[in-house]
Design an enzyme around this catalytic site. Structure first.
Site, PDB file in Angstrom:
ATOM      1  N   CYS A 191      37.919  40.608 112.567  1.00 31.75           N
ATOM      2  CA  CYS A 191      37.975  41.126 111.195  1.00 31.75           C
ATOM      3  C   CYS A 191      36.573  41.354 110.632  1.00 31.75           C
ATOM      4  O   CYS A 191      36.402  42.141 109.697  1.00 31.75           O
ATOM      5  CB  CYS A 191      38.743  40.171 110.286  1.00 31.75           C
ATOM      6  N   CYS A 208      36.827  34.701 117.202  1.00 33.04           N
ATOM      7  CA  CYS A 208      37.959  35.620 117.347  1.00 33.04           C
ATOM      8  C   CYS A 208      39.212  34.821 117.662  1.00 33.04           C
ATOM      9  O   CYS A 208      39.169  33.851 118.420  1.00 33.04           O
ATOM     10  CB  CYS A 208      37.701  36.636 118.458  1.00 33.04           C
ATOM     11  N   CYS A 214      42.813  45.104 112.828  1.00 33.62           N
ATOM     12  CA  CYS A 214      42.796  43.645 112.902  1.00 33.62           C
ATOM     13  C   CYS A 214      43.929  43.111 112.020  1.00 33.62           C
ATOM     14  O   CYS A 214      44.556  43.869 111.279  1.00 33.62           O
ATOM     15  CB  CYS A 214      41.434  43.121 112.442  1.00 33.62           C
ATOM     16  N   CYS A 229      43.686  44.050 108.408  1.00 35.12           N
ATOM     17  CA  CYS A 229      43.982  45.479 108.222  1.00 35.12           C
ATOM     18  C   CYS A 229      45.496  45.709 108.162  1.00 35.12           C
ATOM     19  O   CYS A 229      45.975  46.503 107.349  1.00 35.12           O
ATOM     20  CB  CYS A 229      43.394  46.312 109.359  1.00 35.12           C
TER      21      CYS A 229
END
Length: 170
Positions: free
Chosen positions: A130, A103, A38, A41
């Site tokens: 996430c 999202c 994501c 990340c």
């Protein structure tokens, strides 16, 4: 063990190897296991690469105290940023389902249509992807392990900084 921790070269080298191993693991999860990162990340990966690079700088310049300490300081700041990102990610993952944000679009799309400052604000506000936990080890999610790793990197940077002037050789 105490002798290894008193050598800034060993501390920086160990942290560098650990950062490289963590990045290799992240790439394996992405390409080998098909787990797409994501946006948070991706930002944590950037912080990890930068932290590893600063430890490399500390390893290579340990004999020049002021320069080695500069790299250790940058490693501390980078690891702190990574810990903040991972902490935010853990927080999002532990929100109640009704409080999880919607999202959003992917990071590539955001970078194409928005200035970098807006992309940062959007990513840090989080999105539903996430908050998703897709893998756990010993009960902790990937961001939780990443947070622990960044906290260890911060400790390593402090230890290396403190020992940089005392023992630049080895």
């Amino acid at each position: 063990m105490k002798q290894l921790l008193s050598s800034p070269r060993w501390v920086c080298g160990g942290a560098l190897v650990t950062a490289a191993a963590l990045m290799a693991g992240a790439l394996y999860m992405q390409h080998g296991m098909g787990m797409e990162p994501c946006p948070l990340c991706v930002f944590q990966r950037v912080a990890l690469v930068f932290t590893g690079g600063m430890f490399l700088g500390g390893l290579l310049t340990a004999s020049v105290t002021w320069l080695g300490r500069t790299f250790c300081t940058l490693a501390l700041l980078s690891a702190g940023s990574g810990a903040a990102l991972a902490g935010r990610h853990v927080w999002l993952q532990n929100l109640p389902p009704d409080r999880v944000p919607e999202c959003g679009p992917g990071l590539d799309y955001l970078l194409d249509i928005m200035p970098l400052q807006e992309v940062l604000a959007t990513v840090l506000s989080g999105s539903g992807e996430c908050a998703e936990v897709s893998w756990r080890f010993l009960g902790l999610s990937i961001p939780a392990w990443t947070l622990l790793a960044f906290l260890c990197f911060m400790g390593a940077a402090i230890i290396a900084f403190r020992n940089m002037g005392r023992r630049a050789r080895a």
